[in-house]
Design a protein around this motif. Structure first.
Motif, PDB file in Angstrom:
ATOM      1  N   THR A  69       0.994  -1.353   0.289  1.00  0.00           N
ATOM      2  CA  THR A  69      -0.014  -0.431  -0.143  1.00  0.00           C
ATOM      3  C   THR A  69       1.189   1.433  -0.011  1.00  0.00           C
ATOM      4  OG1 THR A  69      -1.969  -0.829   1.227  1.00  0.00           O
ATOM      5  CG2 THR A  69      -1.676   1.055   1.594  1.00  0.00           C
ATOM      6  N   ALA A  70       1.802   1.562   0.682  1.00  0.00           N
ATOM      7  CA  ALA A  70       2.600   2.404   0.782  1.00  0.00           C
ATOM      8  C   ALA A  70       3.320   2.748  -0.389  1.00  0.00           C
ATOM      9  CB  ALA A  70       3.621   2.188   1.900  1.00  0.00           C
ATOM     10  N   LEU A  71       3.928   1.639  -1.411  1.00  0.00           N
ATOM     11  CA  LEU A  71       4.323   1.174  -2.253  1.00  0.00           C
ATOM     12  C   LEU A  71       3.282   2.091  -3.874  1.00  0.00           C
ATOM     13  CD1 LEU A  71       6.676  -1.399  -2.236  1.00  0.00           C
ATOM     14  CD2 LEU A  71       7.856   0.986  -1.974  1.00  0.00           C
ATOM     15  N   ILE A  72       2.688   1.936  -3.705  1.00  0.00           N
ATOM     16  CA  ILE A  72       1.218   2.189  -4.465  1.00  0.00           C
ATOM     17  C   ILE A  72       0.983   3.415  -4.321  1.00  0.00           C
ATOM     18  CG2 ILE A  72      -1.260   1.906  -4.804  1.00  0.00           C
ATOM     19  CD1 ILE A  72      -0.465  -1.006  -4.336  1.00  0.00           C
ATOM     20  N   SER A  73       1.275   4.221  -3.206  1.00  0.00           N
ATOM     21  CA  SER A  73       0.968   5.327  -2.635  1.00  0.00           C
ATOM     22  C   SER A  73       2.075   6.134  -2.764  1.00  0.00           C
ATOM     23  CB  SER A  73       0.759   5.639  -1.470  1.00  0.00           C
ATOM     24  OG  SER A  73       1.204   5.561  -0.144  1.00  0.00           O
ATOM     25  N   LEU A  74       3.387   5.998  -3.438  1.00  0.00           N
ATOM     26  CA  LEU A  74       4.886   6.781  -3.746  1.00  0.00           C
ATOM     27  C   LEU A  74       4.408   8.021  -4.416  1.00  0.00           C
ATOM     28  CD1 LEU A  74       7.592   6.735  -2.173  1.00  0.00           C
ATOM     29  CD2 LEU A  74       8.108   5.132  -3.550  1.00  0.00           C
ATOM     30  N   ASN A  75       3.661   7.264  -5.676  1.00  0.00           N
ATOM     31  CA  ASN A  75       3.728   7.699  -6.945  1.00  0.00           C
ATOM     32  C   ASN A  75       3.380   9.509  -6.738  1.00  0.00           C
ATOM     33  OD1 ASN A  75       4.739   8.497  -9.473  1.00  0.00           O
ATOM     34  ND2 ASN A  75       3.074   7.524 -10.290  1.00  0.00           N
ATOM     35  N   ALA A  76       2.158   9.443  -5.463  1.00  0.00           N
ATOM     36  CA  ALA A  76       1.278  10.627  -5.691  1.00  0.00           C
ATOM     37  C   ALA A  76       2.323  11.195  -4.420  1.00  0.00           C
ATOM     38  CB  ALA A  76       0.525   9.765  -4.891  1.00  0.00           C
ATOM     39  N   ASP A  77       2.312  10.469  -3.665  1.00  0.00           N
ATOM     40  CA  ASP A  77       3.482  11.393  -2.571  1.00  0.00           C
ATOM     41  C   ASP A  77       5.336  11.786  -2.777  1.00  0.00           C
ATOM     42  OD1 ASP A  77       0.891  11.724  -0.911  1.00  0.00           O
ATOM     43  OD2 ASP A  77       1.493  10.013   0.119  1.00  0.00           O
ATOM     44  N   ASP A  78       5.941  10.971  -3.398  1.00  0.00           N
ATOM     45  CA  ASP A  78       7.035  11.137  -4.101  1.00  0.00           C
ATOM     46  C   ASP A  78       7.454  11.166  -2.413  1.00  0.00           C
ATOM     47  OD1 ASP A  78       7.059  11.790  -5.942  1.00  0.00           O
ATOM     48  OD2 ASP A  78       7.829  13.660  -5.460  1.00  0.00           O
ATOM     49  N   LYS A  79       7.055   9.982  -1.067  1.00  0.00           N
ATOM     50  CA  LYS A  79       8.296   9.906  -0.388  1.00  0.00           C
ATOM     51  C   LYS A  79       6.671   9.181   0.375  1.00  0.00           C
ATOM     52  CE  LYS A  79       6.084  13.899   2.755  1.00  0.00           C
ATOM     53  NZ  LYS A  79       5.163  13.975   1.249  1.00  0.00           N
ATOM     54  N   ILE A  80       7.538   8.482   1.535  1.00  0.00           N
ATOM     55  CA  ILE A  80       6.515   7.235   2.503  1.00  0.00           C
ATOM     56  C   ILE A  80       7.684   7.205   3.516  1.00  0.00           C
ATOM     57  CG2 ILE A  80       6.090   5.500   0.685  1.00  0.00           C
ATOM     58  CD1 ILE A  80       8.133   3.535   1.081  1.00  0.00           C
ATOM     59  N   ARG A  81       7.506   6.891   4.894  1.00  0.00           N
ATOM     60  CA  ARG A  81       7.353   6.522   6.358  1.00  0.00           C
ATOM     61  C   ARG A  81       6.957   5.494   6.863  1.00  0.00           C
ATOM     62  NH1 ARG A  81       9.485  10.974  11.066  1.00  0.00           N
ATOM     63  NH2 ARG A  81      10.935   9.181  11.872  1.00  0.00           N
ATOM     64  N   ILE A  82       7.211   3.745   7.002  1.00  0.00           N
ATOM     65  CA  ILE A  82       6.059   3.286   7.510  1.00  0.00           C
ATOM     66  C   ILE A  82       7.345   1.893   8.112  1.00  0.00           C
ATOM     67  CG2 ILE A  82       4.675   2.822   5.361  1.00  0.00           C
ATOM     68  CD1 ILE A  82       6.908   0.421   4.368  1.00  0.00           C
ATOM     69  N   ARG A  83       6.584   1.391   9.000  1.00  0.00           N
ATOM     70  CA  ARG A  83       6.980   0.207  10.119  1.00  0.00           C
ATOM     71  C   ARG A  83       6.399  -1.165  10.111  1.00  0.00           C
ATOM     72  NH1 ARG A  83       7.709   3.062  15.663  1.00  0.00           N
ATOM     73  NH2 ARG A  83       9.280   4.631  15.832  1.00  0.00           N
ATOM     74  N   TYR A  84       7.128  -1.793   9.906  1.00  0.00           N
ATOM     75  CA  TYR A  84       7.195  -3.229   9.519  1.00  0.00           C
ATOM     76  C   TYR A  84       7.687  -4.732   9.540  1.00  0.00           C
ATOM     77  CZ  TYR A  84      10.369  -3.023   4.857  1.00  0.00           C
ATOM     78  OH  TYR A  84      10.988  -2.580   4.580  1.00  0.00           O
ATOM     79  N   ARG A  85       7.710  -5.791   9.843  1.00  0.00           N
ATOM     80  CA  ARG A  85       8.284  -6.738  10.127  1.00  0.00           C
ATOM     81  C   ARG A  85       9.483  -7.540   9.072  1.00  0.00           C
ATOM     82  NH1 ARG A  85       3.842  -9.425  13.750  1.00  0.00           N
ATOM     83  NH2 ARG A  85       2.888  -8.481  11.570  1.00  0.00           N
ATOM     84  N   ILE A  86      10.816  -7.973   9.027  1.00  0.00           N
ATOM     85  CA  ILE A  86      11.339  -8.776   8.393  1.00  0.00           C
ATOM     86  C   ILE A  86      11.126  -9.912   9.345  1.00  0.00           C
ATOM     87  CG2 ILE A  86      12.188  -6.312   7.153  1.00  0.00           C
ATOM     88  CD1 ILE A  86      14.882  -6.932   8.160  1.00  0.00           C
ATOM     89  N   GLN A  87      12.077 -10.945   8.540  1.00  0.00           N
ATOM     90  CA  GLN A  87      12.832 -12.082   9.147  1.00  0.00           C
ATOM     91  C   GLN A  87      13.715 -12.716   7.995  1.00  0.00           C
ATOM     92  OE1 GLN A  87       9.461 -15.582   8.692  1.00  0.00           O
ATOM     93  NE2 GLN A  87      10.687 -17.207   9.390  1.00  0.00           N
TER      94      GLN A  87
END
Length: 792
Positions: A69-87
């Motif tokens: 979802t964050a990557l989809i909205s990237l083109n509109a906002d030119d930026k993202i800042r998100i928190r998530y988990r990795i394995q």
């Protein structure tokens, strides 16, 4: 000033703990990723560049939708800042924060996607520590840490109401200054009241999102305020109180100027400017050849001076180390330089530009030339000052809570002694008078005095029970017990009170109940007594039914349901939650009409919880109530009956004249510093045993002296006395008896009601234990037990 070496930027990136990356957009093929990716994930750099889908496999399955979802909205906002988990490669789960932006040319065409990924697992674990602390610490944290009045960030506190509305409770000074809104104009309002329907709804949506997430969420927003429209980065954290999220703490940082600065950066510097702005407190580059250091702007603003930040002698950095840390830090670095280590980290105190000291964490990387010689050290610093403050606050709060609990326990123990001492005189002398020749009117008055004393004693016992449960000192003693006998004997205690109100008291015992089970008979009797007593108290006509039946059995464990049904006044279920509040009843008029402390159900519920169960209530106002609970108990082959467990005696006053026993002519030593208690005990003893000889000691030391002059047949020993207490006196007497075969019976006398008092008395060498107020029946039974039966 010499220019930095061409590879300086890459060397700095290699030393950074954060992962720096650059990718195509929208294909998201990795163009560049810093070496720290291997430290974060466990995978080599080639893993991310050989196949552009590989990086997606690291994202936790439950969080992939967030990233998409964050990557989809990237083109509109030119930026993202998100928190998530990795394995990671070794299947370890880590929490990360990703911040990135699109890089465009002068015509607005997308060139690439650059960003930084930071491991925030340690920050989240700190929230868990705060969440698990005791109620007292939570309160201090709410007062001292949530509001953060000294913070430069705009802080606000939102209360989550029972109707799911959000009410603004508190803002700090930074919030007032940044927005132009003051505390009085915003307190108690909802986001709709403050911002209107159109702007308030998105704010409420964010509050709902953080309650669903049950952890901190971060986002950017821009809201018109009296001080002007600004761009904010806002972090929301839900605060749990008593198992429910009741507050939301918000922190907003004004990033308007930062956004303007970012837009003004040249394309060639954008990637590295982002790295330096979102990294820790700053970076440094120590050239071993010239023994000089280059510092980043952020580091120099915090720790530097008015000179330039390039080619700074290393001695300047050494001068900032706190005197307490200087020796070990220099020794540590000397050992590192002699070793083959390339990366390391250490924490110490460093002097800031303003003169105060900050706790700093330095992460370092040592670079070597082709011959293996060390040529430079690059690294980053993190300011741990706020973390240390929170740790200190937690530690002090815990110490304060423990001290308060200890003071409360000491107060209750002293209160018990001080109240029970005069009660001993009131109840004791009343019992003596009841055995005299009195008129019926005089006997009735004395009975009223005695019942009032017993009521006061019951109140003291309830408060002490509540204190022991509240402080966590209430322990269960599991004993194999005859279940039917325990319940039957408990119900029998209430037959007279039920009959006096013409209420039918009925007991239903299922025929399939086991005979012996492991439980704490004292506490089960206390629970049943409280519930049965309440049922009779609040029932004017009809019946009270006590039922015990098995629910299920698995091997040697059986679930048994206990229930008490009455046809009394019932309970308004809207007031149900108040039933278990300490010193509270469902309706204040009940206290006026029926009396009571409001502790009975609180203690009952807490005791049942100690038995790993819950108290359930079914009630209808005006028609009656049903209280029930289920205990999981172990079935046994043998056990004890209640008469053996409780040593039940007839403690009710026999109003006939006490029969004298002139055969007993023993020498008895009474050790008591209170004249009233001394006089009462003498009268109680001489009333039945007129031929005994009584001696008196005013304290423990006097008792030891009299024992040396003449050994008595029995000693009554008070525990709390000046000069020498009863415990010490008993120990000294037992030392004197060391070489004799016969030991004098010593009976403890105490106004204390804690089990620990009895245990300590027995451990010191005493043989028996009487609790004030002392009944004549208990006193005479104890005398004859040790002097007539000859038992020791």
């Amino acid at each position: 000033m010499r220019p930095p070496p061409p590879s300086l930027e890459k060397q700095i990136l290699s030393a950074m703990e954060e992962v720096i990356f650059s990718a195509t957009y929208p294909e998201l093929e990795i163009i560049y990723i810093s070496p720290s990716a291997e430290t974060l994930t466990g995978y080599p750099i080639d893993y991310f560049t050989e196949k552009h889908e590989n990086w997606k496999n690291l994202i936790h399955p439950d969080d992939r939708s967030i990233v998409e979802t964050a990557l989809i909205s990237l083109n509109a906002d030119d930026k993202i800042r998100i928190r998530y988990r990795i394995q990671t490669k070794n299947n370890k789960i880590k929490f990360v924060q990703c911040q990135g932006r699109l890089i465009r040319d002068e015509n607005g065409k997308i060139l690439r996607f650059d960003g930084i990924i930071a491991d925030i697992s340690e920050l989240l674990s700190l929230q868990d520590i705060i969440k698990n602390e005791t109620g007292e610490i939570k309160q201090l944290l709410l007062e001292n840490n949530i509001l953060f009045n000294g913070s430069q960030d705009s802080m606000f506190l939102i209360e989550v109401m029972d109707d799911d509305k959000f009410v603004i409770r508190r803002i700090n000074a930074a919030y007032e200054k940044s927005t132009g809104i003051n505390q009085s104009s915003i307190q108690g309002k909802t986001p709709i009241d403050l911002l209107g329907e159109e702007l308030g709804r998105p704010v409420i949506k964010n509050y709902q999102n953080v309650l669903k997430a049950k952890t901190t969420i971060t986002y950017e927003e821009s809201i018109p305020m009296p001080a002007g429209t600004k761009i904010w980065t806002t972090a929301l954290t839900p605060i749990e109180v008593d198992g429910k999220f009741k507050f939301i703490v918000g922190a907003s940082k004004d990033i308007t100027e930062q956004k303007r600065a970012e837009n003004a950066l040249k394309e060639s510097n954008e990637r590295y400017a982002l790295i330096l702005e979102v990294s820790s407190d700053g970076w440094f580059d120590w050239d071993f050849v010239t023994n000089s250091v280059i510092y980043s702007r952020r580091w120099w603003l915090e720790f530097g001076n008015d000179e330039k930040s390039e080619n700074v002698p290393i001695d300047y950095w050494k001068s900032l180390i706190h005197p307490d840390d200087y020796d070990w830090v220099t020794e540590f670095l000397d050992n590192i330089m002699l070793s083959q280590r390339e990366t390391f980290e250490f924490s110490f105190q460093m002097k800031k530009r303003k003169g105060n000291y900050a706790h700093v964490l330095s992460r370092c990387y040592i670079q070597r030339d082709s011959s293996g010689n060390k040529i430079r050290m690059v690294g980053s610093n993190s300011d741990l000052t706020e973390t240390k403050k929170i740790e200190y606050t937690l530690r002090k709060a815990k110490e304060m809570a423990e001290a308060a609990n200890m003071a409360k326990g000491n107060f209750l123990a002293n209160m018990s002694h001080e109240i029970r001492t005069p009660l001993n005189g009131i109840i004791g002398f009343t019992e003596l008078l009841l055995h005299s020749n009195l008129t019926e009117e005089q006997k009735e008055s004395l009975q009223n005095i005695r019942l009032s004393g017993k009521s006061l004693l019951s109140l003291v016992n309830q408060i002490l029970d509540f204190s022991k449960i509240d402080s966590g000192k209430m322990e269960l003693e599991l004993i194999s017990t005859d279940l039917t006998d325990l319940v039957q004997s408990t119900v029998d205690l209430f037959k007279i009170s039920a009959a006096s109100k013409a209420i039918h008291l009925k007991l239903n015992l299922d025929s399939h109940l086991p005979k012996f089970v492991s439980l704490d008979p004292l506490r089960v009797r206390q629970v049943l007594s409280n519930l049965i007593g309440n049922a009779i108290k609040f029932t004017h006509e009809g019946e009270v039914i006590v039922s015990v039946k098995p629910i299920k059995q698995i091997e040697e464990f059986i679930d048994i349901e206990f229930s008490i049904l009455d046809t009394g006044i019932g309970i308004d279920l809207n007031s149900k939650t108040k039933l278990f509040d300490s010193f509270s009843q469902a309706d204040t008029s009940i206290t006026r009409k029926y009396g009571g402390t409001g502790l009975g159900l609180t203690i009952t519920s807490e005791l049942i919880q100690k038995m790993n169960s819950q108290l359930h209530i079914e009630s209808e106002l005006g028609k009656g109530s049903k209280f029930s609970f289920i205990l999981s108990l172990q079935v046994n082959a043998t056990g004890s009956v209640s008469s053996n467990l409780f040593e039940e005696k007839n403690t009710t006053t026999d109003e006939s004249v006490i029969v004298e026993n002139d055969q007993l002519q023993s020498d008895i030593l009474i050790v008591e510093d209170n004249d009233l208690n001394k006089k009462l005990l003498s009268k109680m003893l001489l009333k039945r045993y007129p031929c005994i000889h009584l001696r008196f000691a005013t304290d423990g030391a006097d008792a030891v002296r009299q024992f040396q002059l003449k050994i008595p047949d029995l000693i009554f020993m008070d525990l709390q006395m000046p000069i020498m207490d009863g415990y010490t006196a008993t120990i000294e007497i037992r030392k004197l008896e060391k070489d004799t075969h016969k030991k004098t019976p010593i009976v403890a006398l105490t106004a204390g009601a804690f089990f620990s008092v009895k245990d300590t008395a027995i451990e010191s060498g005493m043989n028996d234990f009487l609790t004030k107020p002392i009944s004549t029946a208990d006193l005479y039974s104890t005398i004859e037990k040790w002097l007539l039966s000859g038992r020791m």
